[in-house]
Write a protein that holds these residues in place. Structure first.
Motif, PDB file in Angstrom:
ATOM      1  N   VAL A  56       0.870  -1.180   0.000  1.00  0.00           N
ATOM      2  CA  VAL A  56       0.000   0.000   0.000  1.00  0.00           C
ATOM      3  C   VAL A  56       0.901   1.223   0.000  1.00  0.00           C
ATOM      4  O   VAL A  56       1.946   1.237   0.656  1.00  0.00           O
ATOM      5  CB  VAL A  56      -0.956   0.043   1.214  1.00  0.00           C
ATOM      6  N   VAL A  57       0.511   2.223  -0.765  1.00  0.00           N
ATOM      7  CA  VAL A  57       1.228   3.499  -0.803  1.00  0.00           C
ATOM      8  C   VAL A  57       0.239   4.605  -0.477  1.00  0.00           C
ATOM      9  O   VAL A  57      -0.818   4.694  -1.104  1.00  0.00           O
ATOM     10  CB  VAL A  57       1.861   3.768  -2.185  1.00  0.00           C
ATOM     11  N   GLU A  58       0.571   5.430   0.486  1.00  0.00           N
ATOM     12  CA  GLU A  58      -0.269   6.568   0.832  1.00  0.00           C
ATOM     13  C   GLU A  58       0.545   7.851   0.725  1.00  0.00           C
ATOM     14  O   GLU A  58       1.662   7.941   1.248  1.00  0.00           O
ATOM     15  CB  GLU A  58      -0.810   6.429   2.267  1.00  0.00           C
ATOM     16  N   GLN A  61      -4.493  13.055  -9.505  1.00  0.00           N
ATOM     17  CA  GLN A  61      -3.225  12.928 -10.218  1.00  0.00           C
ATOM     18  C   GLN A  61      -2.092  13.374  -9.301  1.00  0.00           C
ATOM     19  O   GLN A  61      -1.789  14.551  -9.180  1.00  0.00           O
ATOM     20  CB  GLN A  61      -3.246  13.767 -11.499  1.00  0.00           C
ATOM     21  N   ASP A  62      -1.499  12.399  -8.646  1.00  0.00           N
ATOM     22  CA  ASP A  62      -0.388  12.648  -7.734  1.00  0.00           C
ATOM     23  C   ASP A  62       0.828  11.952  -8.314  1.00  0.00           C
ATOM     24  O   ASP A  62       0.919  10.723  -8.301  1.00  0.00           O
ATOM     25  CB  ASP A  62      -0.721  12.118  -6.339  1.00  0.00           C
ATOM     26  N   ILE A  63       1.771  12.714  -8.838  1.00  0.00           N
ATOM     27  CA  ILE A  63       2.918  12.124  -9.515  1.00  0.00           C
ATOM     28  C   ILE A  63       3.802  11.342  -8.549  1.00  0.00           C
ATOM     29  O   ILE A  63       4.465  10.374  -8.928  1.00  0.00           O
ATOM     30  CB  ILE A  63       3.729  13.220 -10.254  1.00  0.00           C
ATOM     31  N   ARG A  64       3.796  11.720  -7.252  1.00  0.00           N
ATOM     32  CA  ARG A  64       4.547  10.925  -6.272  1.00  0.00           C
ATOM     33  C   ARG A  64       3.960   9.529  -6.177  1.00  0.00           C
ATOM     34  O   ARG A  64       4.688   8.522  -6.161  1.00  0.00           O
ATOM     35  CB  ARG A  64       4.497  11.592  -4.901  1.00  0.00           C
ATOM     36  N   LEU A  65       2.637   9.449  -6.122  1.00  0.00           N
ATOM     37  CA  LEU A  65       1.954   8.170  -6.006  1.00  0.00           C
ATOM     38  C   LEU A  65       2.194   7.320  -7.244  1.00  0.00           C
ATOM     39  O   LEU A  65       2.514   6.125  -7.153  1.00  0.00           O
ATOM     40  CB  LEU A  65       0.456   8.416  -5.792  1.00  0.00           C
ATOM     41  N   GLU A  66       2.047   7.927  -8.410  1.00  0.00           N
ATOM     42  CA  GLU A  66       2.240   7.195  -9.661  1.00  0.00           C
ATOM     43  C   GLU A  66       3.660   6.666  -9.771  1.00  0.00           C
ATOM     44  O   GLU A  66       3.879   5.517 -10.196  1.00  0.00           O
ATOM     45  CB  GLU A  66       1.914   8.106 -10.839  1.00  0.00           C
ATOM     46  N   THR A  67       4.640   7.486  -9.404  1.00  0.00           N
ATOM     47  CA  THR A  67       6.044   7.063  -9.491  1.00  0.00           C
ATOM     48  C   THR A  67       6.335   5.926  -8.532  1.00  0.00           C
ATOM     49  O   THR A  67       7.023   4.951  -8.884  1.00  0.00           O
ATOM     50  CB  THR A  67       6.965   8.258  -9.198  1.00  0.00           C
ATOM     51  N   ALA A  68       5.814   6.015  -7.302  1.00  0.00           N
ATOM     52  CA  ALA A  68       6.030   4.946  -6.322  1.00  0.00           C
ATOM     53  C   ALA A  68       5.408   3.642  -6.801  1.00  0.00           C
ATOM     54  O   ALA A  68       6.021   2.566  -6.672  1.00  0.00           O
ATOM     55  CB  ALA A  68       5.462   5.358  -4.968  1.00  0.00           C
ATOM     56  N   VAL A 100       9.094  11.429  -5.806  1.00  0.00           N
ATOM     57  CA  VAL A 100       8.778  10.927  -4.461  1.00  0.00           C
ATOM     58  C   VAL A 100       9.712  11.610  -3.460  1.00  0.00           C
ATOM     59  O   VAL A 100       9.290  12.076  -2.405  1.00  0.00           O
ATOM     60  CB  VAL A 100       8.913   9.391  -4.403  1.00  0.00           C
ATOM     61  N   LEU A 101      10.994  11.655  -3.825  1.00  0.00           N
ATOM     62  CA  LEU A 101      11.950  12.509  -3.120  1.00  0.00           C
ATOM     63  C   LEU A 101      11.963  13.848  -3.834  1.00  0.00           C
ATOM     64  O   LEU A 101      12.113  13.912  -5.057  1.00  0.00           O
ATOM     65  CB  LEU A 101      13.338  11.873  -3.142  1.00  0.00           C
TER      66      LEU A 101
END
Length: 364
Positions: A288-290, A300-307, A333-334
């Motif tokens: 799970v990624v939050e 559209q959260d690019i951090r979420l998509e990348t993770a 993400v970073l």
């Protein structure tokens, strides 16, 4: 000693210059570094537990307060309400936190109202990425980036790993900031790990202070620490506790355990649980990624998509402390707002590790 008039402005300016020098000095190296490790002795009276830390970091704590006064519309509501709580702190905050905050205020030479503000603002205004994953052998691993945009420069120099001890033995530990008595990232060894991510729902700071005034809710980071300190806690009892406690602000609580399948994201408003999202390896849901959005409406959260892309490429057999750290080290993400990255596993206490982040990769 607190003075008035021109002396306050001069002192504040000198203080900010000092902290900026500390920050720039660290940033000039452009290398990630592990934070200082400190011990909080729970056998001491609460007012004395943080004295050494708050004294050592007093300049940074004072600079943070001054920065917050510029960042937030303090004078119309926020600081007056914080001062009201500080003036009658025992009626608004439970022990041992009220006395611990008193000790921080005295050691750091700030007012009780300012100390109250510092002890609630981080847990309701931070943007984060938290991951719980089940490795191919069934081991549960938990990792997080804590992002804090405008304050990241100061907070990088205030990040500490804290080991809470009694009778010389460590009960639980976590990553926090000097002067902050709660926990945003913590582990009860061989029981569970926990992180919290902000769930932004409106004018959150003002609402949080108003909730405290009603004496019906607790700061989020105190809730995390309460369960970590409980000698009888289990993974499932921690999940229930985090699901039911009335809070000052909405939040995502991410909890990891020691057994296969023990990983959840709890979506909360102030009073109620809205959703619980569990690991389900049998259904190929092995992680799970939050970040900072509801899992049923992530946008559209690019951090979420990348993770997600990074984890899918690794698969369960590719997950380990090093590889999950690399996932959290991938831009965006970073990012420039990331303060620290922590990797941990309740079943492997030796994996607990935090790095303060300065080497930020460019995002194409």
């Amino acid at each position: 000693m607190r003075q008035s008039g021109l002396n306050v402005s001069v002192a504040a300016l000198l203080l900010l210059q000092l902290v900026l020098l500390l920050t720039v000095g660290a940033l000039a190296q452009q290398h990630d570094f592990p934070p200082e490790q400190v011990i909080v002795n729970l056998d001491l009276p609460p007012k004395q537990r943080w004295t050494q830390v708050a004294t050592k970091y007093s300049a940074q704590i004072q600079a943070t307060v001054n920065f917050l006064k510029q960042l937030i519309p303090m004078h119309d509501l926020v600081l007056p309400v914080a001062n009201v709580i500080g003036a009658d702190i025992d009626n608004y905050l439970p022990m041992p936190y009220s006395d611990e905050i008193r000790g921080v205020a005295e050691a750091a030479r700030i007012t009780l109202g300012e100390a109250v503000l510092c002890n609630i603002i981080y847990d309701i205004t931070s943007f984060c990425t938290s991951i719980v994953a089940q490795m191919g052998n069934g081991t549960i691993i938990h990792a997080r980036n804590l992002d804090y945009g405008p304050l990241q420069g100061v907070l990088r120099n205030m990040t500490i790993e804290v080991f809470f001890q009694t009778n010389g033995s460590t009960l639980f530990y976590g990553t926090t900031f000097a002067g902050y008595t709660g926990i945003l990232t913590g582990v009860r060894p061989n029981v569970f790990g926990v992180t919290i991510n902000e769930r932004d729902m409106g004018n959150i700071l003002e609402n949080a202070l108003q909730a405290l005034l009603k004496k019906e809710a607790v700061p989020l980071s105190f809730m995390l620490r309460d369960a970590l300190a409980n000698d009888t806690v289990t993974f499932e009892s921690a999940v229930r506790f985090y699901s039911r406690t009335q809070l000052i602000a909405p939040v995502y609580v991410i909890v990891s355990g020691t057994q296969p399948g023990e990983g959840v994201v709890i979506t909360r408003d102030r009073q109620y649980i809205l959703d619980i999202w569990r690991l389900d390896p049998a259904a190929q849901s092995w992680y799970v990624v939050e970040t900072n959005s509801d899992n049923w409406n992530p946008g559209q959260d690019i951090r979420l998509e990348t993770a997600h892309k990074s984890l899918d490429a690794l698969g369960p057999n590719g997950i380990n402390p090093y590889s999950i750290y690399q996932v959290l080290s991938t831009a965006p993400v970073l990012n420039n707002g990331t303060v620290y990255t922590t990797v941990m596993s309740a079943s492997h206490p030796e994996w607990f590790s935090t790095m303060v982040r300065l080497d930020i990769p460019p995002y194409p």
